[in-house]
Design a protein around this motif. Structure first.
Motif, short mmCIF file in Angstrom:
data_model
loop_
_atom_site.label_atom_id
_atom_site.label_comp_id
_atom_site.label_asym_id
_atom_site.label_seq_id
_atom_site.Cartn_x
_atom_site.Cartn_y
_atom_site.Cartn_z
N VAL A 170 -1.42 3.21 7.22
CA VAL A 170 -0.05 3.93 5.57
C VAL A 170 1.56 2.61 5.88
CG1 VAL A 170 0.57 4.45 3.48
CG2 VAL A 170 -0.98 5.47 5.24
N ALA A 171 1.46 1.37 5.04
CA ALA A 171 2.33 1.05 4.93
C ALA A 171 2.52 0.19 6.57
CB ALA A 171 3.81 1.40 4.06
N GLN A 226 2.49 1.59 9.38
CA GLN A 226 2.83 3.05 10.15
C GLN A 226 1.81 3.96 10.77
OE1 GLN A 226 5.99 4.33 10.50
NE2 GLN A 226 6.29 2.85 9.83
N ALA A 236 -0.49 7.16 9.97
CA ALA A 236 0.17 8.28 8.83
C ALA A 236 -0.80 9.19 8.14
CB ALA A 236 1.01 7.13 7.72
N SER A 271 -1.11 9.10 -0.10
CA SER A 271 -0.66 9.12 1.03
C SER A 271 0.11 9.43 0.92
CB SER A 271 -0.90 7.79 2.03
OG SER A 271 -0.04 7.28 1.79
N GLN A 272 1.04 10.11 1.78
CA GLN A 272 2.93 10.54 1.29
C GLN A 272 4.01 9.29 1.21
OE1 GLN A 272 3.74 12.00 5.84
NE2 GLN A 272 3.67 14.25 4.37
N ASN A 273 2.69 8.55 0.51
CA ASN A 273 3.65 6.77 -0.12
C ASN A 273 3.26 7.75 -1.48
OD1 ASN A 273 5.42 6.59 2.10
ND2 ASN A 273 4.39 4.08 2.50
N THR A 282 6.78 11.31 3.16
CA THR A 282 7.16 10.04 3.33
C THR A 282 6.35 9.30 4.74
OG1 THR A 282 9.42 9.26 3.07
CG2 THR A 282 8.12 7.16 3.80
N SER A 283 5.33 8.90 4.14
CA SER A 283 4.37 8.35 5.38
C SER A 283 5.37 7.24 6.64
CB SER A 283 3.28 7.56 4.88
OG SER A 283 2.43 7.75 4.17
N GLU A 284 5.15 8.92 7.54
CA GLU A 284 5.60 7.84 8.93
C GLU A 284 4.27 8.10 10.63
OE1 GLU A 284 10.01 9.93 8.57
OE2 GLU A 284 7.38 10.60 9.24
#
Length: 501
Positions: free
Chosen positions: A54-55, A57, A60, A82-84, A91-93
């Protein structure tokens, strides 16, 4: 890529790791059942992708929701969360693996199904891999705003598994969360603001692989089932009933162990039965486990399940069960319990993701063991694999067909569909197959499939659409006591990444 037939490119429907509410009072859930998240009268499908990038990451994690409609499920009518995503906490990590476990229930009783999602590798306030569990609330516009549930102060890998039991009364709705630090048992009523009735944390349950819920003695109180991490001497974790504050069975059952648990009434007597998958070959022959894997069944009763009860054992050598028990088959790695033939008895659906099909190594297969009112289980069992007529694609090495399983009635015809995950298909990007319900059982004819790239998940490997199931457990070093070792999730450089192109 795999040898996909044209049918695989058509509109597909599926959901992974879930169970239709069986012919019993409760159901154990390892992944989200179809839920009507937007209240339009049609169930919406949940496809976890815990390995999704994700982005930028890596791993994620994300969850794909495909919304149902009068015309069925369309692969272009989906929501990727996602967490974004707006309204989702955090936050997507990298390596959070959001979507590792999922569950569905209308927690706040507003008429919209809600989605519970775990990220067991989330870092929280500098605590590595503490884990977090998020509730995404349903609404007229579908899933959106989310709230996090609190976790134990010193948790590790919180949310490795989830189970939910949704009763008619809000205060009887229960959510059970397992992790390395034990369990968190939440009871309703729940609200969109994140409040709930109560929570009980218990470290007495130990470090866990799997959790389940079911009323095993039909007393109106939901029983908690937990499977501990396995030790070097056993094929699976010890089976515990009500370890977190319960008074009936605070100690592990004396007979049997496993990696995954589910409940359902397989003999129609009104009591939920406990079913456990123990898929690994025995460490010490004759001590526990069987070559090729097994499924164990404890029958519920007015007295529940006694600690010294001897479970019924089902293997591929059991009379009536297709196939032959062979080393490494992992029969019991995938598991769900639901009434597929609508006879009022819950059937046991068993995945053997490392089963060889013909000369193809670890292609995977699924066996359905029908429930019976009396007599041993096994007669009438039948199986599926990717060479079953009508099933998209074909058997390929290391696809792990059957690693995750679900049963759900998707199209309102009254015939439950069988949904099968193949998380290591196509370099572990994953695939999900849905087999339509037939007159008396599911059928390969008319089967459809989801693949990761249908939803813009285009990374080269390790998306794991459909979820991990027990694959990540099977890959852990069996010679290490995992009570104090964090689990390693699968990646492209591990056994799970060996899917064909």
């Amino acid at each position: 890529m795999g040898r996909w037939r044209a049918a695989a490119a058509l509109v597909a429907a599926g959901v992974i790791g879930a169970a239709l509410v069986p012919a019993g009072p409760a159901v154990a859930v390892h992944g989200a059942v179809p839920g009507d998240f937007n209240g339009d009268g049609y169930r919406d499908l949940v496809l976890p992708a815990p390995g999704a990038d994700v982005a930028g990451q890596r791993h994620a994690g994300a969850v794909v929701v495909v919304y149902g409609s009068r015309s069925g499920f369309r692969a272009d009518r989906y929501q990727k969360i996602s967490q974004n995503a707006p309204g989702v906490p955090g936050t997507s990590e990298g390596w959070d693996r959001f979507g590792s476990a999922t569950a569905t229930a209308d927690l706040n009783r507003d008429g919209y199904a809600d989605l519970v999602v775990s990220a067991p590798y989330e870092d929280v306030t500098r605590d590595d891999n503490r884990g977090v569990v998020t509730v995404l609330w349903g609404s007229r516009s579908g899933l959106g705003r989310g709230t996090n549930l609190p976790s134990p102060g010193r948790s590790q890998h919180h949310g490795v598994d989830l189970a939910v039991h949704s009763a008619e009364e809000g205060d009887k709705t229960q959510l059970l969360i397992g992790g390395l630090s034990g369990t968190a048992a939440f009871k309703g009523p729940f609200s969109r603001s994140g409040t709930f009735g109560s929570v009980t944390y218990s470290a007495d349950a130990g470090a866990l692989d799997s959790v389940a819920l079911g009323d095993l003695d039909r007393n109106g109180t939901t029983d908690q089932v937990s499977l501990t991490y396995r030790t070097h001497a056993l094929t699976g974790g010890r089976v515990q009933i009500n370890p977190s504050g319960g008074t009936d069975w605070p100690e592990p059952l004396q007979e049997g162990n496993g990696l995954i648990a589910a409940t359902g009434d397989v003999n129609g007597d009104g009591y939920a039965d406990l079913v456990v998958g123990d898929p690994e070959d025995p460490r010490t022959p004759g001590v526990d486990g069987v070559t090729g894997g097994r499924v164990l069944v404890w029958r519920g009763s007015a007295r529940g399940i006694a600690r010294d009860a001897v479970p019924e054992q089902i293997t591929q050598d059991t009379a009536g069960v297709p196939g032959t028990s062979e080393g490494g088959d992992t029969f019991g790695a995938g598991l769900t319990v639901a009434d597929l033939d609508r006879d009022g008895l819950a059937d046991i659906v068993v995945g053997a993701p490392f089963e060889d099909v013909g000369t193809v190594h670890e292609a995977g297969a699924v066996t359905v063991v029908p429930g019976r009112r009396s007599g041993p289980l096994g007669p009438g069992a039948y199986s599926f694999h990717q060479n079953t007529p009508g099933v998209p694609s074909s058997v390929e090495e290391s696809d792990s067909f059957g690693a995750t399983l679900a049963v759900a009635e998707l199209n309102k015809d009254g015939r439950p569909e069988l949904i099968i995950g193949s998380p290591t298909e196509n370099l572990a990007t994953g695939a999900v197959f849905v087999l339509p319900g037939g007159a008396s059982r599911p059928t390969g004819t008319g089967s459809r499939a989801f693949t990761a790239n249908m939803f813009g998940l285009t990374q080269h490997d390790s998306t794991h659409l459909g979820g991990y199931g027990t694959i990540w457990m099977l890959m852990r070093d069996p010679e290490v006591d995992h009570g104090d070792q964090a689990p390693a999730a699968p990646g492209a450089d591990a056994r799970a990444g060996a899917g064909s192109e």
